[in-house]
Scaffold this motif. Structure first.
Motif, short mmCIF file in Angstrom:
data_model
loop_
_atom_site.label_atom_id
_atom_site.label_comp_id
_atom_site.label_asym_id
_atom_site.label_seq_id
_atom_site.Cartn_x
_atom_site.Cartn_y
_atom_site.Cartn_z
N ALA A 126 0.83 -1.21 0.00
CA ALA A 126 0.00 0.00 0.00
C ALA A 126 0.86 1.25 0.00
O ALA A 126 1.85 1.34 0.73
CB ALA A 126 -0.91 0.01 1.22
N VAL A 127 0.45 2.22 -0.82
CA VAL A 127 1.10 3.53 -0.85
C VAL A 127 0.01 4.59 -0.68
O VAL A 127 -1.00 4.59 -1.39
CB VAL A 127 1.85 3.76 -2.17
N VAL A 128 0.23 5.48 0.27
CA VAL A 128 -0.65 6.63 0.48
C VAL A 128 0.21 7.87 0.37
O VAL A 128 1.25 7.98 1.03
CB VAL A 128 -1.31 6.59 1.87
N ASP A 129 -0.20 8.80 -0.49
CA ASP A 129 0.59 10.03 -0.61
C ASP A 129 -0.28 11.16 -1.14
O ASP A 129 -1.51 11.01 -1.27
CB ASP A 129 1.83 9.81 -1.48
N MET A 130 0.34 12.27 -1.45
CA MET A 130 -0.40 13.51 -1.72
C MET A 130 -0.15 14.04 -3.12
O MET A 130 0.90 13.84 -3.70
CB MET A 130 0.02 14.57 -0.70
N GLN A 131 -1.16 14.75 -3.62
CA GLN A 131 -1.04 15.49 -4.86
C GLN A 131 -1.84 16.80 -4.71
O GLN A 131 -2.50 17.03 -3.69
CB GLN A 131 -1.57 14.69 -6.03
N LYS A 132 -1.81 17.62 -5.74
CA LYS A 132 -2.63 18.82 -5.73
C LYS A 132 -4.11 18.42 -5.81
O LYS A 132 -4.46 17.51 -6.55
CB LYS A 132 -2.25 19.73 -6.90
N PRO A 133 -4.98 19.09 -5.05
CA PRO A 133 -6.41 18.78 -5.13
C PRO A 133 -6.94 18.94 -6.55
O PRO A 133 -6.36 19.67 -7.37
CB PRO A 133 -7.04 19.80 -4.19
N ILE A 134 -8.03 18.25 -6.83
CA ILE A 134 -8.59 18.26 -8.17
C ILE A 134 -10.06 18.71 -8.13
O ILE A 134 -10.68 18.77 -7.07
CB ILE A 134 -8.48 16.88 -8.84
N GLY A 135 -10.61 18.99 -9.31
CA GLY A 135 -12.00 19.39 -9.40
C GLY A 135 -12.27 20.67 -8.64
O GLY A 135 -11.47 21.61 -8.63
N ARG A 136 -13.41 20.71 -7.97
CA ARG A 136 -13.79 21.89 -7.20
C ARG A 136 -12.83 22.17 -6.06
O ARG A 136 -12.74 23.30 -5.57
CB ARG A 136 -15.21 21.74 -6.67
N ALA B 109 -8.35 4.61 -3.79
CA ALA B 109 -9.20 5.57 -3.09
C ALA B 109 -8.62 6.95 -3.31
O ALA B 109 -7.40 7.12 -3.37
CB ALA B 109 -9.27 5.25 -1.60
N SER B 110 -9.51 7.92 -3.47
CA SER B 110 -9.12 9.32 -3.64
C SER B 110 -9.92 10.12 -2.62
O SER B 110 -11.15 10.09 -2.62
CB SER B 110 -9.43 9.79 -5.07
N LEU B 111 -9.22 10.81 -1.74
CA LEU B 111 -9.85 11.45 -0.59
C LEU B 111 -9.47 12.92 -0.49
O LEU B 111 -8.48 13.37 -1.09
CB LEU B 111 -9.44 10.73 0.70
N ARG B 112 -10.27 13.65 0.27
CA ARG B 112 -10.02 15.06 0.55
C ARG B 112 -9.81 15.85 -0.74
O ARG B 112 -8.78 16.53 -0.93
CB ARG B 112 -8.83 15.22 1.50
N GLY B 113 -10.78 15.75 -1.63
CA GLY B 113 -10.70 16.49 -2.88
C GLY B 113 -9.60 16.02 -3.80
O GLY B 113 -9.12 16.78 -4.65
N GLY B 114 -9.23 14.75 -3.67
CA GLY B 114 -8.16 14.19 -4.49
C GLY B 114 -6.77 14.47 -3.97
O GLY B 114 -5.79 13.99 -4.54
N HIS B 115 -6.66 15.24 -2.89
CA HIS B 115 -5.34 15.55 -2.31
C HIS B 115 -4.64 14.29 -1.81
O HIS B 115 -3.43 14.15 -1.94
CB HIS B 115 -5.50 16.56 -1.18
N ILE B 116 -5.41 13.36 -1.27
CA ILE B 116 -4.87 12.10 -0.76
C ILE B 116 -5.18 10.99 -1.75
O ILE B 116 -6.34 10.76 -2.10
CB ILE B 116 -5.47 11.76 0.62
N LEU C 16 -3.03 25.71 0.02
CA LEU C 16 -2.87 25.12 1.35
C LEU C 16 -2.20 23.74 1.26
O LEU C 16 -1.37 23.40 2.10
CB LEU C 16 -4.23 24.99 2.04
N ALA C 17 -2.55 22.98 0.24
CA ALA C 17 -1.93 21.66 0.05
C ALA C 17 -0.44 21.81 -0.23
O ALA C 17 0.39 21.06 0.30
CB ALA C 17 -2.62 20.91 -1.08
N ARG C 18 -0.11 22.78 -1.07
CA ARG C 18 1.31 23.02 -1.37
C ARG C 18 2.06 23.44 -0.11
O ARG C 18 3.18 23.00 0.14
CB ARG C 18 1.45 24.10 -2.44
N LEU C 19 1.44 24.28 0.69
CA LEU C 19 2.08 24.74 1.92
C LEU C 19 2.31 23.58 2.88
O LEU C 19 3.39 23.46 3.48
CB LEU C 19 1.22 25.81 2.60
N ALA C 20 1.30 22.72 3.03
CA ALA C 20 1.44 21.57 3.93
C ALA C 20 2.58 20.67 3.49
O ALA C 20 3.39 20.20 4.31
CB ALA C 20 0.13 20.79 3.97
N CYS C 21 2.69 20.44 2.19
CA CYS C 21 3.76 19.58 1.68
C CYS C 21 5.12 20.26 1.84
O CYS C 21 6.11 19.60 2.20
CB CYS C 21 3.51 19.24 0.21
N TRP C 22 5.18 21.56 1.59
CA TRP C 22 6.44 22.28 1.74
C TRP C 22 6.91 22.25 3.19
O TRP C 22 8.10 22.03 3.47
CB TRP C 22 6.28 23.72 1.27
#
Length: 212
Positions: free
Chosen positions: A147-157, A194-201, A164-170
């Protein structure tokens, strides 16, 4: 690993409070561990374990007959992980201070390998995360889950939350554009998503083929 040692030395004691675990990132851990379908007695490897935030979720699945081998490059984070395990009375947790991008597989294998391997929000901290991913695959038993869980820029709305996502990762030293879960898509079978929190996770869980 990519992680900045001085930053994690200073924040290890307070990491659980400042990491947005409960409102945001806990959801990814739970989703991944549910998708892994762990069983009592499973031996699990946790790469980039940090303060051990995966431990309680894993323990509910594997029970005292299973085991957790947890790897992290920060002695300070591992100290918090040890406190967590000791306070809960989990005697089946083994901690390894090491860089997962340079660790020899033979030092980790337990009885031929692990039934499951997980990495949550850790691979994007590593400059050479494919090497850590390779280690994860090598030490997983045929038929085991990874299993791999990681982050990307949020998607859609949810794109409005990108700053904020960029700041958290930085702040955490992560590369938001690393997308390490793509390795699960390309190398494993029976991939669950699974895609969670607006695609951020992003969560990916795959199986190692029986003939690997």
């Amino acid at each position: 690993m990519r992680r900045r040692p001085a930053r994690y030395r200073a924040s290890a004691r307070f990491y659980d409070l400042i990491s947005a675990e409960w409102p945001v990132y806990r959801a990814g851990r739970i989703a991944a561990i549910n998708l892994m379908e762990l069983r009592p007695g499973d031996n699990v490897l946790d790469i980039g374990c940090g303060t051990g935030l995966n431990f309680s979720h894993l323990q509910r699945r594997i029970g005292p007959s299973g085991s957790i081998t947890a790897v992290d490059t920060s002695a300070q984070m591992l100290s918090q992980a040890r406190r967590r395990a000791d306070s809960a009375g989990w005697h089946n947790v083994r901690l390894v201070e090491a860089d997962a991008t340079a660790l020899d597989a033979d030092t980790l294998r337990a009885g031929g390998g692990f039934d499951a391997v997980i990495s949550t929000y850790a691979l994007s901290l590593m400059v050479n995360w494919p090497r850590a991913m390779s280690l994860m695959t090598v030490v997983t038993r045929p038929g085991g889950r990874l299993a791999v869980v990681d982050m990307q820029k949020p998607i859609g709305r949810a794109r409005a939350w990108t700053p904020l996502a960029r700041l958290a990762c930085w702040l955490g030293g992560s590369d938001i554009d690393a997308h390490p879960w793509t390795a699960v898509e390309s190398t494993l079978t029976d991939v669950r998503r699974a895609s969670l929190r607006g695609g951020h996770i992003q969560v990916r869980v795959g199986s190692l083929t029986q003939d690997s």
